[in-house]
Design an enzyme around this catalytic site. Sequence first.
Site, PDB file in Angstrom:
ATOM      1  N   GLU A  40      -3.667  -2.011  -4.521  1.00  0.00           N
ATOM      2  CA  GLU A  40      -2.452  -1.209  -4.279  1.00  0.00           C
ATOM      3  C   GLU A  40      -2.435  -0.681  -2.835  1.00  0.00           C
ATOM      4  OE1 GLU A  40       0.507  -0.821  -5.449  1.00  0.00           O
ATOM      5  OE2 GLU A  40       0.529   0.785  -6.918  1.00  0.00           O
TER       6      GLU A  40
ATOM      7  N   THR B 262       7.242   0.048   0.131  1.00  0.00           N
ATOM      8  CA  THR B 262       6.661   1.337  -0.259  1.00  0.00           C
ATOM      9  C   THR B 262       6.078   2.055   0.956  1.00  0.00           C
ATOM     10  OG1 THR B 262       6.187   0.503  -2.452  1.00  0.00           O
ATOM     11  CG2 THR B 262       4.951   2.436  -1.775  1.00  0.00           C
TER      12      THR B 262
END
Length: 308
Positions: free
Chosen positions: A128, A180
Amino acid sequence: MKSITVTSPASVSNLCCGFDILGMALKEPFDTIQLLASDEPGIRIQHTDPFDLPSDPEKNIAGVALQSMMNALNYKAGFDVIMHKQIKPGSGIGSSAASAAGIVVAANELLGRPFSKKELVAFAMDGEMLASGSKHADNLAPCIYGGLVLVRDTATLDIVGISTPPLYITVIHPQIEIKTSYAREILPKEIPLKSAVVQWANVAGLVTGFLKADYSLIGRSLEDVIIEPVRSKLIPGFHEVKGKCKEAGALGGGISGSGPSLFMLSESASTASDVEAVMKTVYTRLGIAFKTYVTTIHEKGVEVIEII
Ligand code: HSE
């Protein structure tokens, strides 16, 4: 055991007021990942989806997460990975988390479960990190634990499952991409105490609403006075969609993760479908292509569908 296939779910994180600490796994959409044990050292990744993701394991989220687990085991053999993603990268419904969580759960099963769920979250967070430039587990934890979870502390991975009454989730993914990393860069580094108090009250209200099955309290608490005012500027039609969905009966909702997807929670399946129709009408008029889902919470998270 030589080969395992898992499905790995999309997820909605933040749930408005719970930035980086709340998330829930969805029944749809999901990725499918096949992992094959190999005597040949290293990781080889093949994508059978149209998303043009890197096959180099050092640049691929699943590759980085799997390598992190292999390092912990000092694992000398290798893996072949076949990934079929349905969750589009940059959608805001946990595409990178589905890759990272799916691969570590699959490898853990294939190797006889040497790791706990918490350890799997830690490996997946390395993947991530590649996607967002920061370590957060609010999409990963629901993928690995299933259901709706609170990440009470990210450093120690204090992860708490939260029960909910039946909820229907409508998601619209306008086909624009928001990275993101960018959606995090633009956030304020400091916030006024007044805003923090409102946000704390909403997080407490939301969790209490879930635990007491108080739909009205859930709806009232689905508000975000810190992140949404900044990120909503990146999403055309955001305020119109949110307002009209609530008029159509949604309890509330907002930006899913870092966007551009929007989510709305409803008490019944029929309201969730009405909400979907409202979302479609707005984005059709705006001339922005979209995908919608009407789904429920996935209580299991990553699921093994075949072991050979
Ligand atoms: N909590 C994260 C964020 C989710 O909002 O940036 C996206 O990965």
